[in-house]
Scaffold this motif. Structure first.
Motif, short mmCIF file in Angstrom:
data_model
loop_
_atom_site.label_atom_id
_atom_site.label_comp_id
_atom_site.label_asym_id
_atom_site.label_seq_id
_atom_site.Cartn_x
_atom_site.Cartn_y
_atom_site.Cartn_z
N THR A 1 -5.93 -0.33 3.96
CA THR A 1 -5.49 0.59 2.90
C THR A 1 -5.15 1.99 3.43
N MET B 1 -10.28 -0.81 -4.46
CA MET B 1 -9.22 0.14 -4.75
C MET B 1 -9.62 1.07 -5.88
N HIS C 1 -2.69 3.50 4.94
CA HIS C 1 -1.41 4.16 4.71
C HIS C 1 -1.35 4.85 3.35
N LEU C 2 -2.26 4.50 2.46
CA LEU C 2 -2.32 5.18 1.17
C LEU C 2 -2.53 6.68 1.38
N SER D 1 -10.43 9.83 -5.20
CA SER D 1 -9.27 10.70 -5.32
C SER D 1 -9.29 11.53 -6.59
N PHE E 1 -3.56 -3.01 -7.64
CA PHE E 1 -3.83 -1.62 -8.01
C PHE E 1 -4.41 -1.48 -9.41
N PHE F 1 -8.25 12.00 -0.54
CA PHE F 1 -7.85 10.65 -0.11
C PHE F 1 -8.17 10.41 1.36
N GLY G 1 2.68 1.62 -3.27
CA GLY G 1 1.70 1.97 -4.30
C GLY G 1 1.29 3.43 -4.21
N ALA G 2 1.17 3.92 -2.97
CA ALA G 2 0.84 5.32 -2.76
C ALA G 2 1.92 6.23 -3.33
N ILE H 1 0.82 -1.20 0.00
CA ILE H 1 0.00 0.00 0.00
C ILE H 1 0.86 1.26 0.00
N SER H 2 1.86 1.32 0.87
CA SER H 2 2.66 2.54 0.98
C SER H 2 3.48 2.78 -0.29
#
Length: 1018
Positions: A463, A911, A465-466, A918, A979, A449, A393-394, A390-391
């Motif tokens: 999710t 997702m 931490h995104l 977003s 994702f 977000f 991907g963010a 997640i992080s």
């Protein structure tokens, strides 16, 4: 404060800050914790309560109900689910997330829960065992080993496993080492009825001798001189031969009778077996290693690997250690893969900037981007956000957004310098004009977000931490845009002393856009009508969008759940599982097959949930060399199960990337009568069968089981001096065996079990001849003398409740090639049409229920997020019309989203929904820059129509560049299953909406501000 001027004039301080940012960022990247998936807290505890001899209904009413009532008094409890079966109550308690945001808070709640259970024990009936609370239900044993042996007995393998367990526990960072699959030993004393009757030996006397001979007792101590000396009595049982030679009685003629004279005494394994573990067709012991929470699992498990290698010299030849799952290696590969994606996305963004912005501009923006990433990594490490799916991907999602602010500042300085203005003055002016609009746009992008990070529930926690990574990275992007970007521009851009004060000649792209925007402004209502038509078409097309929750995992593993009818003996389950195991091992690409019989295994991944012990259940976990082979393998194995095991239910599936579990489709019926609930579930299952697109159709109460009821006769029993407990004890000793003592061997306590010989206990037809001890005469009487015959009945073997209400779930899963949502949409109206009696309800769980719950959790925070975004825009412009113009373009994102999802046939998963949320922030951010420029141009005195056209022209490149970098940066995420849905939503939604925004914003601005095409400079 002139922050740009301050940064440029204090270059040394700026360089120091840059160097520290790079150093801390690189150090954090090297040392920060790494995981495959985010750690989220599993707030579930299990409570097991034995109630020997009780039926499932008696367990439910006399034990489960009383404990559930006590547990519901805890305000922290979210839900209670229970399973009552013969002789055992199992209760699962879920805790509300708002009371247990950390592990330490959860531990306090577990203490309160234990106290509540202890207080409730006094209300339980006699015969109920001590409740046992397991609060480590969510522990993950990320390193999974299977131990097999050639030429060794199971107890020898167990002895080695215990030694290895002790070695691994010494490794720094290891929290627990759990073991399963160990066969429980016993010392069996099999006494034949004929022998006891012939010798006239008292059965009770035998039991008393076996119990007392090995009991640990104190012989006291005494004083000798000035010393206190303890007295330690010998004579404890130290071998099976010692048990055989125990003196039981002496006859009248003085002849000694030993236990071996009347019983067969031997050491063996208890039966029936509760759980069996196999690996690659061999009996095995499973060893799971869990790391300390928050540690770097890569480094911890590397140390465990080193310990295994170091202990190899002490491993007996023939004992093999097989590594089934290594979370450290998986995490490292996952992180490496994501780092590659980050680098690819970074290269894409850098190349795009160099092509469209020029060399110097590209270097400026690229440098700011790299510094933003380093600063983000350092802050992530400091705030405890590890590297995981997640992080990382963010970071990829934020890459394109991170350059937006720098692009606007760089573009403004580039234009000003080309006009011949002094670099320092340009930097001061550009930052002064753009810092607040850019901050507003950045905050809007962050708030978009916010529902991901602030929503309650497991899914949002998974999710979350995104949001935090995007918040950190975007704030740094704004800070560096107004500080370091002017500094880099000042240093790299050359002052053109011969530059003309007039605007440079626009290129073909700008000229084309100017012509298009001028035409749209002259036909503003037609433009609006076309956009509305496109939006309406997209809303109609939304029905063709597939829906989902979380995608299938790319972990190269196949899972087979195998159910035989409830009550099936474990030996029958074992026989079928061995046949299925042999078939799977022959499949191409299979690297390892772990077979679990009688229950699930250790939780080696966060998304793996272990099945409770059940003799009719088996599971096969299969490693393959390439996860892409699973698409063909799953239906192949499913067909084999369906054809080869007609009395079994099989489900072949893959892990899912995210929280969840259980069946994909679950119709949950609740009500006051179990019999009515069974009928409702049967109707629902019949609908699932008729659909043809569902498999593994079952319910959570499973089949009824057969029970033999000896009809106890109180009158006859009293005459014979036999009570009901004596009858039960006699039956248990004959068929199952009863523990009458303990045999100590090192740190092991092995039960001494008395039972009938195999020829007596395996023949139910001889049940009437079982001897029951009379308390009145001290002799035995046949069971037939104290009963009125025997009766066979069918009853529920499992009864389940949720929050103290009887609950049954009709379950199924889609066949290969179909989405759960497709099958669900077909059967939903039919099941909802089932007539429910008064007091009964139908709810939907499974994928639909989990998705609905997660979306509702998100929706709970969306209103506040939208309000915050609206307020930011209103405060930024200190007006109403401009925010309305900006918000009117937000729905345009749906046009591109629908086109993308329908074209690619990618389902809109959770997702993807986050990506949809977003998008609003990204569009508003672009629109703010555009509208702010129009307001500024008009305030400067320019003719209003010209101001709109010129503003659109001047902001077209920064807006398009920001969108292009975001879109291109997200593209690598399309190739990541987790994702993929979000990538499609962001790429198509942002691209389409930005193109329409560049046209519609100027049109709406002229409409709301009542600007006429005639308002041009003369």
């Amino acid at each position: 404060m002139d922050i740009a001027k301050l940064t440029i004039q204090n270059k040394l301080i700026s360089v120091i800050i840059i160097c520290l940012t790079i150093a801390f960022g690189f150090s954090s990247y090297q040392n920060m914790a790494r995981f495959e998936d985010p750690e989220f807290i599993i707030r579930t505890a299990q409570i097991f309560v034995p109630y020997p001899g009780a039926s499932p209904l008696e367990v439910a009413e006399e034990v489960t109900e009383r404990l559930e009532r006590a547990l519901q008094e805890l305000q922290e409890v979210d839900s209670i689910s229970s399973t009552s079966s013969a002789g055992k109550s199992e209760i699962k308690v879920d805790i509300k997330s708002e009371f247990s945001k950390t592990k330490s808070e959860l531990q306090i709640i577990w203490t309160k829960l234990r106290n509540k259970i202890n207080d409730a024990k006094s209300s339980l009936p006699p015969g109920v065992g001590t409740p046992v609370v397991f609060d480590d239900f969510g522990d993950v044993y990320g390193l999974s080993y299977l131990l097999t042996a050639e030429g060794y007995s199971p107890d020898e393998l167990h002895a080695y496993a215990k030694n290895l367990q002790g070695d691994i526990l010494q490794v720094e960072g290891v929290a627990k080492v759990a073991m399963t699959g160990v066969q429980q030993e016993g010392i069996f004393v099999e006494i034949a009825r004929e022998e006891v009757a012939a010798l006239g030996v008292s059965i009770n006397n035998i039991y008393s001798i076996l119990d007392k001979q090995n009991t640990m007792v104190s012989a006291g101590n005494t004083q000798i001189g000035e010393q206190r000396v303890f007295i330690d009595l010998t004579g404890e049982i130290d071998s099976v031969d010692t048990i055989k030679n125990l003196l039981i009685s002496a006859s009248g003629d003085g002849k000694a009778i030993y236990l071996k004279d009347i019983a067969n005494v031997y050491r063996g394994f208890q039966s029936p077996t509760t759980k069996l573990v196999r690996y690659n067709s061999k009996p095995a012991i499973s060893l799971g290693v869990a790391s300390v929470l928050g540690t770097n699992v890569v480094k911890v498990f590397e140390r465990v690997d080193a310990k295994i290698i170091e202990a190899e010299s002490r491993r007996p030849i023939g004992i093999n250690i097989h590594e089934y799952y290594h979370q450290g290696e998986v995490v490292q590969a996952s992180v490496d893969n994501f780092v590659v994606n980050v680098i690819v996305a970074l290269i894409i963004v850098m190349v795009t900037l160099l092509i469209f912005m020029g060399l110097n501009s590209g270097i400026v923006i690229g440098s700011v981007l790299l510094l933003t990433i380093f600063a983000t990594l350092a802050t992530m490490d400091a705030s405890g956000i590890p590297m995981h799916r997640i992080s990382l991907g963010a970071l990829i999602i934020a890459l394109g957004m991170m350059v937006d602010n720098a692009i606007v500042v760089t573009e403004g300085m580039l234009v000003g310098i080309k006009k011949g203005q002094k670099k320092l003055a340009v930097a001061t002016e550009v930052v002064k004009q753009t810092k607040w609009p850019l901050l507003g746009g950045t905050l809007v992008g962050i708030v978009a977000f916010a529902p991901i990070g602030l929503a309650p529930g497991d899914t949002a926690e998974f999710t979350g931490h995104l949001f935090w990574v995007i918040l950190i990275s975007l704030l740094y992007s704004w800070l560096f845009a107004v500080t370091l970007t002017p500094l880099f521009c000042y240093m790299l851009f050359k002052q053109d002393k011969n530059a003309e004060q007039s605007q440079e000649k626009p290129n073909k792209l700008i000229s084309g856009y100017q012509s298009l925007i001028t035409a749209a402004l002259h036909h503003r209502w037609l433009t609006v009508a076309i956009v509305i038509g496109m939006f309406a078409t997209s809303m109609w097309g939304f029905k063709f969008v597939k829906s989902g929750f979380f995608p299938a995992s790319t972990t190269p593993q196949m899972v087979v759940d195998f159910w035989l009818p409830e009550g099936t003996d474990i030996e029958k389950t074992k026989k079928n599982m061995l046949q299925l195991e042999a078939y799977i091992q022959k499949l191409e690409g299979v690297e390892g097959v772990q077979t679990l019989i009688g229950g699930g295994g250790l939780r080696f991944m966060l998304i793996y949930g272990s099945e409770s012990p059940n003799s009719s259940y088996g599971q096969i976990l299969t490693k393959v060399d390439d996860y892409k082979k699973l698409d063909a393998m799953l239906p192949q194995v499913q067909n084999y199960i369906d054809q080869s095991f007609p009395d079994a239910q099989g489900k072949v599936w893959r892990f899912v990337m995210g929280p969840g579990g259980g069946s994909k489709i679950e119709a949950t019926f609740k009500g006051p009568k179990p019999s009515v609930l069974r009928e409702l579930a049967e109707q629902a299952k019949a609908i699932m069968v008729r659909d043809g697109g569902a498999l593994s159709i079952k319910d959570t109460w499973r089949q009824q089981v057969r029970v033999i009821e000896p009809q106890y006769s109180p009158v006859n029993a009293q005459r014979a001096g036999v009570d009901r407990k004596s009858v039960s004890d006699a039956l248990q000793k004959n068929f199952t065996g009863q523990t009458v003592g303990l045999y100590r061997e090192g740190d092991e306590l092995i039960p001494i079990i008395v039972r009938a010989p195999a020829k007596e206990r395996l023949q139910i037809t001889d049940i009437s001849n079982i001897q029951v001890l009379s308390q009145l005469t001290g002799k035995t009487v046949p069971l037939a003398q104290v009963t009125d015959g025997f009766k066979t009945i069918w009853r529920d073997g499992i009864l389940k409740r949720e929050d103290r209400i009887w609950t049954i779930k009709a379950q199924s899963d889609p066949v290969s090639g179909q989405l759960a949502s497709e099958v669900f949409n077909r059967i939903r109206p039919q099941i909802e049409a089932i007539a429910l009696p008064d007091g009964y309800t139908l709810e939907w769980d499974g994928e639909y229920g989990q998705s609905k719950e997660s979306n509702e959790m998100l929706a709970s925070t969306i209103p506040l997020g939208l309000l915050a975004m609206v307020l930011i825009v209103v405060v930024l412009f200190n007006a109403i019309k401009q925010p309305i113009i900006i918000w009117l373009v937000v729905p345009l994102a749906l046009i591109g989203v629908v086109v993308g999802l329908v074209t690619t046939q990618i389902p809109l998963e959770f997702m993807g929904i986050l990506g949809l949320l977003s998008l609003s922030g990204l569009l508003i951010k672009n629109a703010i820059v555009l509208v702010d420029q129009m307001d500024m141009e008009i305030r400067s005195g320019k003719a209003r129509f010209d101001a709109v056209v010129d503003s659109a022209n001047s902001r077209m490149r920064p807006v398009m560049m920001g969108t292009l970098t975001t879109v291109l940066g997200v593209i690598p995420l399309y190739f990541d299953a987790f994702f993929q849905s979000m990538a499609v939503v962001l790429v198509f939604g942002l691209l389409f909406a930005t193109l329409l925004t560049l046209i519609l914003i100027p049109v709406l601005y002229t409409i709301f501000m009542k600007i006429s095409p005639q308002e041009i400079a003369e």
